[in-house]
Motif scaffolding. Structure first.
Motif, PDB file in Angstrom:
ATOM      1  N   ARG A   3      29.412 -23.640 -10.650  1.00  0.00           N
ATOM      2  CA  ARG A   3      28.697 -22.390 -10.365  1.00  0.00           C
ATOM      3  C   ARG A   3      27.388 -22.675  -9.673  1.00  0.00           C
ATOM      4  O   ARG A   3      26.657 -23.585 -10.028  1.00  0.00           O
ATOM      5  CB  ARG A   3      28.423 -21.624 -11.663  1.00  0.00           C
ATOM      6  N   ARG A   4      27.116 -21.859  -8.717  1.00  0.00           N
ATOM      7  CA  ARG A   4      25.834 -21.977  -8.032  1.00  0.00           C
ATOM      8  C   ARG A   4      24.854 -21.056  -8.740  1.00  0.00           C
ATOM      9  O   ARG A   4      24.948 -19.843  -8.581  1.00  0.00           O
ATOM     10  CB  ARG A   4      25.978 -21.585  -6.562  1.00  0.00           C
ATOM     11  N   ARG A   5      23.979 -21.648  -9.482  1.00  0.00           N
ATOM     12  CA  ARG A   5      23.047 -20.833 -10.263  1.00  0.00           C
ATOM     13  C   ARG A   5      21.800 -20.551  -9.442  1.00  0.00           C
ATOM     14  O   ARG A   5      20.681 -20.896  -9.815  1.00  0.00           O
ATOM     15  CB  ARG A   5      22.677 -21.559 -11.565  1.00  0.00           C
ATOM     16  N   ARG A   6      22.018 -19.907  -8.303  1.00  0.00           N
ATOM     17  CA  ARG A   6      20.876 -19.614  -7.440  1.00  0.00           C
ATOM     18  C   ARG A   6      20.129 -18.418  -8.002  1.00  0.00           C
ATOM     19  O   ARG A   6      20.691 -17.343  -8.103  1.00  0.00           O
ATOM     20  CB  ARG A   6      21.361 -19.326  -6.022  1.00  0.00           C
ATOM     21  N   TYR A  55      17.592 -15.306  -8.025  1.00  0.00           N
ATOM     22  CA  TYR A  55      17.288 -14.357  -6.976  1.00  0.00           C
ATOM     23  C   TYR A  55      15.784 -14.182  -6.776  1.00  0.00           C
ATOM     24  O   TYR A  55      15.346 -13.530  -5.847  1.00  0.00           O
ATOM     25  CB  TYR A  55      17.902 -12.998  -7.324  1.00  0.00           C
ATOM     26  N   GLN A  79      22.349 -12.678  -3.149  1.00  0.00           N
ATOM     27  CA  GLN A  79      21.399 -12.834  -4.249  1.00  0.00           C
ATOM     28  C   GLN A  79      21.794 -11.953  -5.440  1.00  0.00           C
ATOM     29  O   GLN A  79      21.761 -12.389  -6.594  1.00  0.00           O
ATOM     30  CB  GLN A  79      19.990 -12.461  -3.772  1.00  0.00           C
ATOM     31  N   ASP A 119      24.945 -13.307  -7.311  1.00  0.00           N
ATOM     32  CA  ASP A 119      24.671 -14.453  -8.172  1.00  0.00           C
ATOM     33  C   ASP A 119      23.875 -14.051  -9.410  1.00  0.00           C
ATOM     34  O   ASP A 119      24.132 -14.544 -10.518  1.00  0.00           O
ATOM     35  CB  ASP A 119      23.912 -15.525  -7.385  1.00  0.00           C
ATOM     36  N   ARG A 125      26.284 -12.164 -11.820  1.00  0.00           N
ATOM     37  CA  ARG A 125      27.272 -13.043 -12.444  1.00  0.00           C
ATOM     38  C   ARG A 125      26.633 -14.070 -13.375  1.00  0.00           C
ATOM     39  O   ARG A 125      27.298 -14.592 -14.274  1.00  0.00           O
ATOM     40  CB  ARG A 125      28.126 -13.722 -11.371  1.00  0.00           C
ATOM     41  N   GLU A 126      25.372 -14.351 -13.221  1.00  0.00           N
ATOM     42  CA  GLU A 126      24.678 -15.152 -14.233  1.00  0.00           C
ATOM     43  C   GLU A 126      24.554 -14.376 -15.534  1.00  0.00           C
ATOM     44  O   GLU A 126      24.571 -14.950 -16.627  1.00  0.00           O
ATOM     45  CB  GLU A 126      23.300 -15.570 -13.727  1.00  0.00           C
ATOM     46  N   SER A 158      33.707 -15.087  -3.808  1.00  0.00           N
ATOM     47  CA  SER A 158      32.811 -14.344  -4.696  1.00  0.00           C
ATOM     48  C   SER A 158      33.622 -13.742  -5.838  1.00  0.00           C
ATOM     49  O   SER A 158      34.849 -13.693  -5.804  1.00  0.00           O
ATOM     50  CB  SER A 158      32.082 -13.243  -3.918  1.00  0.00           C
ATOM     51  N   GLY A 165      33.842 -16.991  -8.042  1.00  0.00           N
ATOM     52  CA  GLY A 165      32.528 -17.554  -8.305  1.00  0.00           C
ATOM     53  C   GLY A 165      32.224 -18.807  -7.519  1.00  0.00           C
ATOM     54  O   GLY A 165      31.095 -19.301  -7.564  1.00  0.00           O
ATOM     55  N   SER A 223      22.236 -18.188   2.189  1.00  0.00           N
ATOM     56  CA  SER A 223      21.504 -18.424   0.950  1.00  0.00           C
ATOM     57  C   SER A 223      19.991 -18.373   1.124  1.00  0.00           C
ATOM     58  O   SER A 223      19.270 -18.164   0.142  1.00  0.00           O
ATOM     59  CB  SER A 223      21.914 -19.764   0.336  1.00  0.00           C
TER      60      SER A 223
END
Length: 766
Positions: free
Chosen positions: A117-120, A122, A443, A446, A449-450, A479, A653, A664
């Motif tokens: 998972r990309r925990r970017r 926001y 953004q 993510d 979904r976090e 996504s 995801g 990004s």
């Protein structure tokens, strides 16, 4: 410039199988096909007060969108293909052919490791983590959520699955019953009662001792709330509750009619009341008896009631699209909207939907600064979301509001009732920019979904930005459960000179979403109507009359002929059939009476009025197969399958690396209408304030609580606020020469470093 219309094929003009349904408002000498161009793209649109403002939407502010999704984006879109395919449809016409409630399957809950998972995050400002204490603002409501032991089917999502089995006594039922069907009596909170009418086998559930049992069923052919919804099989037959919590002049005309001769003031230039902003100002200035802004809450309380939800289920509908304003959460100084009051009615909507087995597509209809400049964004005028000097700052506030709503509806108590969340209604992509909007959507995806986890929580819905569905092909592949929403209308296209039997081909062919179902994934029509022209008081905007012929006759709905009613009904049903999977939402359920004439002045737009008077089908399943019977079968078949990641399955995801690399960076590297300024140097806020957690319902007879308003305890980020000591431009339209935050022109990092970070705040429940 308008694109040339396609030539009519040899089958035109169409002959109606329903007899002569040519209406008095149409002539035979019109163009061969109506233009499908968006009203805001038309070069001949009348000038507006904002015609010289680069932030303003071109064309006529205030009109709802009026395009049909094109295969590729273009400034104008032809209505129909030159030679539409007319193959036999595989959809049965039988009136009783509902989609069964037995063909469901639980979606897999894929295990997605943290490494995949990309925990970017926001957050735009590089602040350090700060702890906050989130204490719910308790609001005591006369809300008694009700339940019954579930009748059948499996369970999905959250919420109570048990029940009292009828042992409880229900104060909202004269007999004390906790469930009932067609013919049962419902007692409302104000002491009045009505008889529940549902000829489709639906039943309500209302047990005060078990408020989160989700076993109610809108119809026998619709899954109960605690049963899975399969978007490839179960048809959404929905209606909007427009004009309830977000006011629109043509839906709630009486509120606006009262203030059409307001006294001009600096806050109300010219005395013009044209949107909820100016209406709120006028009401705040009205100190007479019956004045004041509480008139808006009076509207909330009376315009939509529990009986409307019961009637919606009884009309064979199974979903509600619920527009909500950001001021249901909070307002900032200088914003005149009625703050927080709407949230109480959002909670009531959740309660009533649960009671009658209706699912809700909740959508954020307004954002700070306005995302499209139309009156239904809250304020008519400039676009200041991701556009202009305050575009980034307004996007920060918007992201916060998306986060607060996502946290609330992701609680297990609400997941079954609110399976969809639209994060921004109708952003004007032509001004904002596709690159900028895509970065914001990434953004938001993510961040949400976090909160929920992959494959969990509500589907995220985005609007096509008035660019048609074709331009969104291959959007953010990988996504997790993003839905595309399109709003097809002909009412604002300007070409209405056609017989009534012409319009069904529009619904059957031009409004079909099958190509996007293949190219994008789940694609639904979140708004459509029965309007074949722009007639109706204030449909286009206050002060702008329709140019369509014979509006006097079309507005006089009490005297419509049977042919007129049949023609409108066929147009409505053609749309229902053309976009039957995954489904549709009619705009809107109800239009209020004018205080001047005492009747509805925009009849095309009221599902309830049409249902009562014969131009809306009493059973929406009647529409299935209509297009094939007219010779307008689906010209682009859909194979009935989504890719696994589009519904939360394998691959969800894990967004494609190319998309991540492309979108990004945030804030976007470029923003329109900022005179070439670096977006990183534009005014921004800092995340140092306590979060305004949304209040939850309370119960007098249950041992459970309504949650604490916050699904993810790991989400401890603070809320965006102005940087201390900085003076900001007007967030709703900076004036020339006042476009920067006056605090030394600091970069975001420096600004945050300079801003004091207070200790976590504690909110005392009211």
């Amino acid at each position: 410039m308008s694109a040339p219309h396609p030539a009519q094929d040899e089958h035109s003009p169409l002959q109606s199988p329903f007899g002569d349904s040519r209406a008095p408002s149409v002539a035979h000498g019109g163009s061969s096909a109506p233009s499908l161009e968006n009203a805001v793209d038309r070069p001949d649109a009348p000038p507006t007060p904002y015609s010289t403002n680069p932030f303003s939407p071109p064309g006529t502010p205030g009109a709802r969108d009026s395009y049909v999704g094109a295969m590729t984006p273009s400034a104008s879109r032809p209505l129909l293909p030159t030679d539409p395919s007319r193959q036999a449809s595989n959809v049965p016409l039988a009136a009783g052919a509902g989609l069964g409630a037995a063909d469901y399957s639980e979606k897999a809950d894929p295990a997605v490791g943290a490494s995949s998972r990309r925990r970017r995050r926001y957050m735009w400002l590089g602040i350090g983590a700060a702890a906050i204490v989130v204490v719910v603002l308790a609001v005591v409501l006369p809300v008694y959520f009700t339940v019954i032991k579930k009748h059948s089917g499996g369970s999905s999502g959250g919420g109570s699955r048990g029940g009292s089995g009828g042992s409880a006594s229900n104060p909202e039922s004269p007999t004390g019953a906790v469930t009932g069907g067609d013919g049962s009596t419902i007692m409302m909170s104000d002491g009045t009662s009505f008889t529940y009418s549902n000829p489709f086998g639906g039943f309500w559930v209302d047990d005060p001792t078990d408020p989160f049992n989700n076993s109610a069923r809108a119809q026998s052919f619709t899954p109960a709330l605690n049963e899975p919804w399969d978007y490839s099989k179960n048809q959404i037959r929905g209606v909007n509750l427009g004009g309830w919590l977000v006011l629109e002049p043509f839906i709630a005309p009486a509120l606006f009619e009262k203030y059409q001769n307001s006294t001009p003031s600096p806050a109300l230039p010219g005395g013009n009341v044209v949107d909820e902003w100016s209406l709120s100002v006028a009401m705040l200035n009205d100190t007479s008896e019956g004045g004041g802004i509480q008139q808006i809450e009076d509207h909330y309380r009376t315009f939509i009631t529990e009986q409307d939800f019961a009637q919606i289920a009884g009309a064979g509908l199974n979903w509600i699209r619920l527009p909500v304003p950001y001021w249901a959460i909070e307002t900032w100084p200088g914003e005149p909207f009625l703050e927080k009051a709407a949230w109480k009615y959002v909670l009531l909507a959740f309660k009533w939907a649960r009671k009658y087995g209706l699912r809700i597509y909740l959508e954020l209809h307004t954002v700070p600064g306005s995302q499209n400049g139309y009156n239904h964004s809250g304020r008519l005028g400039p676009v200041n979301f991701l556009n202009g000097f305050m575009g980034i700052a307004n996007a920060q506030r918007t992201m916060d509001y998306i986060r607060y709503i996502a946290e609330f509806i992701s609680q297990k108590e609400y997941q079954d009732v609110v399976p969809m969340f639209g994060i921004i209604n109708e952003p004007l992509l032509g001004i904002i920019g596709r690159d900028q909007l895509t970065r914001f959507y990434l953004q938001a995806h993510d961040m949400i979904r976090e909160i929920t986890g992959i494959g969990k929580g509500a589907y995220i819905v985005i609007h096509d930005g008035f660019q048609g569905t074709g331009s969104w092909k291959d959007f953010l592949p990988g996504s997790d459960r993003i839905v595309l929403d399109t709003h097809p209308y002909v009412a604002f296209g300007g070409d209405f000179n056609h017989p009534l039997d012409y319009w069904p081909q529009v619904g059957c062919i031009a409004y079909n979403n099958n190509q996007s179902q293949t190219d994008f994934g789940i694609t639904l029509s979140g708004e459509f109507s029965g309007a074949i022209n722009s007639c109706g008081k204030w449909v286009q905007n206050i002060g702008q009359d329709s140019t369509a012929p014979d509006c006097d006759q079309w507005n006089d709905w009490q005297n419509w002929t049977q042919d007129m009613k049949t023609g409108i009904k066929n147009f409505v049903m053609s749309q229902m059939d053309g976009m039957h999977l995954p489904g549709y939402f009619f705009w809107t359920w109800k239009v209020g009476n004018s205080s001047v004439t005492g009747k509805v002045e925009a009849p095309f737009w009221s599902y309830q009025l049409g249902l009562e008077n014969g131009w809306i089908p009493t059973d929406p399943r009647e529409a299935l197969g209509l297009c094939a019977s007219l010779g307008y079968a689906q010209n682009v078949p859909w194979d009935g399958k989504y890719q696994p990641w589009q519904t939360g399955g394998e691959g969800a995801g894990t967004i494609a690396a190319t998309a991540v690399a492309s979108f990004s960076q945030y804030p976007p590297p470029e923003i329109s209408n900022v005179s070439g300024e670096d977006p990183a140097q534009l005014p921004m806020y800092t995340a140092t304030s306590a979060v305004p957690t949304l209040p939850t319902p309370t119960f007098s007879a249950a041992t459970v609580t309504g949650g604490d308003g916050w699904a993810d305890p790991a989400d401890t980020s603070l809320a965006a606020v102005q940087i201390a000591g900085c003076a900001y431009p007007n967030a709703w339209g900076p004036q020339p020469g006042s476009t920067a935050a006056v605090c030394g022109g600091a970069t975001p990092a420096a600004a945050v470093a300079a801003a004091a970070t207070p200790a976590p705040a504690t909110i005392t429940p009211a």
